[in-house]
Write a protein that holds these residues in place. Structure first.
Motif, mmCIF file in Angstrom:
data_model
loop_
_atom_site.group_PDB
_atom_site.id
_atom_site.type_symbol
_atom_site.label_atom_id
_atom_site.label_comp_id
_atom_site.label_asym_id
_atom_site.label_seq_id
_atom_site.Cartn_x
_atom_site.Cartn_y
_atom_site.Cartn_z
ATOM 1 N N UNK A 4 -54.399 -9.480 26.861
ATOM 2 C CA UNK A 4 -53.679 -8.265 26.504
ATOM 3 C C UNK A 4 -54.573 -7.249 25.806
ATOM 4 N N UNK A 5 -55.776 -7.663 25.436
ATOM 5 C CA UNK A 5 -56.714 -6.774 24.749
ATOM 6 C C UNK A 5 -58.087 -6.854 25.422
ATOM 7 N N UNK A 50 -57.778 -16.472 41.674
ATOM 8 C CA UNK A 50 -57.127 -15.332 42.332
ATOM 9 C C UNK A 50 -56.929 -14.166 41.374
ATOM 10 N N UNK A 51 -56.731 -14.450 40.074
ATOM 11 C CA UNK A 51 -56.597 -13.367 39.097
ATOM 12 C C UNK A 51 -57.938 -12.649 38.906
ATOM 13 N N UNK A 89 -70.529 -1.488 34.052
ATOM 14 C CA UNK A 89 -70.432 -2.866 34.541
ATOM 15 C C UNK A 89 -70.305 -3.844 33.375
ATOM 16 N N UNK A 90 -70.758 -3.429 32.189
ATOM 17 C CA UNK A 90 -70.674 -4.299 31.018
ATOM 18 C C UNK A 90 -69.239 -4.574 30.587
ATOM 19 N N UNK A 91 -68.281 -3.742 30.997
ATOM 20 C CA UNK A 91 -66.895 -3.972 30.577
ATOM 21 C C UNK A 91 -66.172 -4.931 31.510
ATOM 22 N N UNK A 92 -66.777 -5.309 32.625
ATOM 23 C CA UNK A 92 -66.110 -6.214 33.566
ATOM 24 C C UNK A 92 -65.722 -7.552 32.936
ATOM 25 N N UNK A 93 -66.590 -8.196 32.138
ATOM 26 C CA UNK A 93 -66.151 -9.447 31.502
ATOM 27 C C UNK A 93 -64.923 -9.247 30.625
ATOM 28 N N UNK A 94 -64.842 -8.106 29.944
ATOM 29 C CA UNK A 94 -63.670 -7.838 29.131
ATOM 30 C C UNK A 94 -62.412 -7.751 29.976
ATOM 31 N N UNK A 95 -62.527 -7.142 31.151
ATOM 32 C CA UNK A 95 -61.374 -7.038 32.047
ATOM 33 C C UNK A 95 -60.921 -8.402 32.540
ATOM 34 N N UNK A 129 -59.269 -0.211 31.617
ATOM 35 C CA UNK A 129 -58.937 -1.223 30.617
ATOM 36 C C UNK A 129 -57.504 -1.083 30.133
ATOM 37 N N UNK A 130 -56.989 0.140 30.182
ATOM 38 C CA UNK A 130 -55.609 0.359 29.759
ATOM 39 C C UNK A 130 -54.582 -0.210 30.713
ATOM 40 N N UNK A 131 -54.951 -0.378 31.991
ATOM 41 C CA UNK A 131 -53.981 -0.835 32.991
ATOM 42 C C UNK A 131 -54.284 -2.210 33.554
ATOM 43 N N UNK A 132 -55.501 -2.737 33.334
ATOM 44 C CA UNK A 132 -55.924 -3.923 34.058
ATOM 45 C C UNK A 132 -55.123 -5.162 33.702
ATOM 46 N N UNK A 133 -54.573 -5.257 32.494
ATOM 47 C CA UNK A 133 -53.831 -6.454 32.108
ATOM 48 C C UNK A 133 -52.573 -6.635 32.954
ATOM 49 N N UNK A 134 -51.979 -5.528 33.392
ATOM 50 C CA UNK A 134 -50.734 -5.594 34.164
ATOM 51 C C UNK A 134 -50.912 -5.165 35.616
ATOM 52 N N UNK A 135 -51.925 -4.392 35.887
ATOM 53 C CA UNK A 135 -52.185 -3.941 37.251
ATOM 54 C C UNK A 135 -53.642 -4.231 37.573
ATOM 55 N N UNK A 136 -53.904 -5.450 37.929
ATOM 56 C CA UNK A 136 -55.282 -5.903 38.079
ATOM 57 C C UNK A 136 -55.996 -5.199 39.222
#
Length: 473
Positions: free
Chosen positions: A365-366, A280-281, A266-272, A241-248
Motif C-alpha cells: 500500500x506504500x 502474476x502480480x 527504473x530505480x522505483x520499479x522495486x518499490x512498485x 506509484x499513486x495507482x500501482x497498488x490498485x491498478x497494476x
C-alpha cells in the motif's frame, strides 16, 4: 493563532521566493560559485523553516499554501536563462531536428549535414563565443564556430519519451522563443507533480508533505531554470506509484513511460513490486512497463540509422560509472573504506540486498517507501555529480515524508556547484554525501524509537491524526 501561523508561513515563503530570484538571476556558477553556494544555503534554510511552520497550519489552509507557494517558487526559475546547465539547449536542438524529419539519434549537432538547421541562438559567433559554456566546433571561415550545446560532437543520449516532449515543445513554441518554452514546460510539469502529490497524499490525510516538492529549492533551479527533462519522468513516476497498488497494469505502463523519459526512474520499479508474492502480480507491472518501453523505442529504431542509445555508453564511461579512470568522483563513500577493485562488487551486493528487502518486506500500500529506499541507497552508493538527478528523490520524499533523505539533494548541489569553488572538489563532494548519509542514518534511528513495542508498527504508519482545529495531534 491559526491565522498567525498561516501568515508566518506565508512570510517565510515570500522570503524564500525573493532569495531564489536573486540566486537564479545572478550568474554565479562560473564567476563566483562560492557566492552562489551561500545563496543556495539560504534558500534551503528558508525552505526548511517554511516546511516546519506549515506543520502548525490547519489542513484547510495548508493545501492553498502548498499550491500558492509552489506557483511562486516555480516561477522564480523563469527569472533568467539557464544558469548552471546547458542541457536544455540540446533539448531545443533535438526538437528542431525532429521537426525537420530527421532522427535525433543519427547526427551530432556539429555534423555538417545539419548546418542548414543552425541559427544564431544555438550557434552564436564572435564575442558570444567567449562565454565559458560555449563549445567550439569546426567550421569554414565565416561560418558558425561555437555552440551553446554541450558535447556537440556526440549523438543525443535521451530516450524516446523525452525526445517526443522536445518535439512537442518545439511545435508549440513561437518563432524566436529560444530557451523560454522549455522553462515554461518545466514549470508546468513541476506544478503538475505538486498536483499529483496532493491527490495521492490527500487520501492519506497528509497533504503537507507535498511542500517537500513544491517548495524545494532544487525544483525551480533544476526543473524550471535549467528545464531538465527529469521532471517529466518524475511526474510519470509519481502518478504510477499513486495507482500501482490498485491498478497494476496502468501503474506498470506509466513506470515504463517514466523509464523511457530518463532511465533513472527504473530505480522505483522495486518499490512498485513491494510485498508482491505472486509471479502474476509482478508480471502485471513489469510486462506493461517493458511493453511501453519497447513501443516508444520502436518508431525511432525504425527511422534511425544510428543507435537509439546514442552516447549512453560513452556517458557511462565519461562519468566513471564503469569504474574506469576519469575526472569524476563516483562511489566516493565506498572508496573511503574499500579498495578500488572492491567498489563495483560492493555496489552490486548493496543494491541487491536493498532490492531484496523491499521485495520481501515492503508495504504494497506504500510502494513509494520502497522506491525511496532503493533510490536513496543508489545515490549514496554511486554519489552522482549532477544535482538535477535528485529531483526524483525529492518527489519520493514528498510521497513518504522521510525528510532526512533530502540531504542527498543538497549533497548533489554541493558537489556540482560548491565544489567549483575549491581546488579539491572531490573532497567537497565526498564530504557532502557523507553528511547526507549521516542524516539518513540519524533519521532512521529517530524513527526506530517511534515504533510501538506491543504492535511492532510505526506510530506514523497511518495518516497523521488531526485535532478539531485541523492541526496534527
Amino acid at each position: 493563532m491559526t491565522n498567525g501561523r498561516t501568515f508566518h508561513t506565508g512570510i517565510l515563503l515570500a522570503a524564500l521566493t525573493a532569495v531564489l530570484v536573486v540566486a537564479v538571476r545572478k550568474d554565479g556558477y562560473h564567476l563566483d560559485p562560492a557566492w552562489l553556494s551561500w545563496w543556495y544555503v539560504s534558500c534551503w534554510l528558508l525552505f526548511a523553516a517554511a516546511v516546519c511552520s506549515l506543520r502548525k497550519v490547519p489542513v484547510r489552509h495548508a493545501v492553498a499554501l502548498v499550491l500558492a507557494g509552489g506557483i511562486a517558487v516555480a516561477a522564480t526559475g523563469l527569472a533568467a536563462p539557464p544558469r548552471t546547465s546547458t542541457d536544455s539547449y540540446r533539448y531545443a536542438w533535438d526538437g528542431r531536428v525532429q521537426a525537420a524529419g530527421i532522427s535525433p539519434y543519427d547526427h551530432a549537432p556539429a555534423d555538417p549535414e545539419l548546418t542548414r538547421l543552425r541559427d544564431s541562438w544555438l550557434f552564436p559567433t564572435g564575442a558570444a563565443c567567449a562565454h565559458p559554456d560555449r563549445a567550439w566546433i569546426p567550421a569554414p571561415a565565416g561560418h558558425t564556430h561555437c555552440t551553446r550545446i554541450n558535447r556537440p560532437q556526440v549523438h543525443t543520449i535521451y530516450p524516446p519519451v523525452a525526445e517526443a516532449y522536445f518535439l512537442l515543445v518545439h511545435a508549440l513554441a513561437p518563432d524566436g522563443a529560444s530557451h523560454k518554452p522549455l522553462q515554461v514546460g518545466g514549470a508546468l510539469l513541476s506544478l503538475s507533480v505538486t498536483a499529483a502529490l496532493l491527490l495521492v497524499l490527500r487520501r492519506r490525510g497528509i497533504v503537507r508533505w507535498a511542500a517537500y516538492w513544491a517548495w524545494c529549492p532544487a525544483v525551480p533551479v533544476e526543473a524550471v531554470n535549467n528545464a531538465h527533462a527529469d521532471v517529466l519522468g518524475v511526474l510519470l513516476a509519481v502518478v504510477a506509484l499513486g495507482v500501482v497498488a490498485r491498478r497494476r497494469i496502468t501503474g506498470g505502463a506509466l513506470l515504463g513511460a517514466a523509464v523511457a523519459t530518463k532511465l533513472l526512474p527504473a530505480l522505483v520499479l522495486p518499490g512498485a513490486l513491494s510485498g508482491v508474492r505472486r509471479v502474476r502480480d509482478a508480471a502485471a507491472v513489469l510486462l506493461p512497463a517493458a511493453a511501453v518501453v519497447a513501443v516508444v523505442y520502436l518508431p525511432y529504431e525504425l527511422l534511425s540509422k544510428g543507435s537509439v542509445f546514442g552516447y549512453l555508453g560513452g556517458y557511462v564511461k565519461e562519468e566513471g560509472y564503469d569504474d574506469t579512470p576519469s575526472g569524476s568522483n563516483r562511489y566516493a563513500l565506498l572508496r573511503l573504506v574499500l579498495p578500488d577493485s572492491w567498489v563495483l562488487p560492493a555496489v552490486a551486493v548493496g543494491m541487491l540486498a536493498v532490492v531484496w528487502h523491499v521485495l520481501r518486506h515492503g508495504d504494497r500500500e506504500r510502494p513509494w517507501a520502497g522506491a525511496l529506499l532503493v533510490t536513496g541507497t543508489a545515490f549514496l552508493l554511486l554519489t552522482p555529480g549532477y544535482s538535477w538527478y535528485a529531483l526524483l528523490l525529492v518527489a519520493l520524499v514528498a510521497l513518504d515524508g522521510r525528510w532526512e533523505w533530502l540531504g542527498i539533494a543538497m549533497a548533489g548541489a554541493a558537489t556540482y556547484v560548491t565544489g567549483r569553488a575549491f581546488d579539491d572538489w572531490h573532497t567537497v563532494g565526498t564530504t557532502a554525501y557523507a553528511i547526507a548519509a549521516a542524516a539518513v542514518l540519524t533519521g532512521w534511528a529517530l524513527r526506530r524509537t517511534r515504533w510501538t513495542p506491543t504492535r511492532g508498527k510505526r506510530k506514523s504508519a497511518s495518516p497523521i491524526p488531526l485535532d478539531s482545529a485541523g492541526h496534527e495531534a
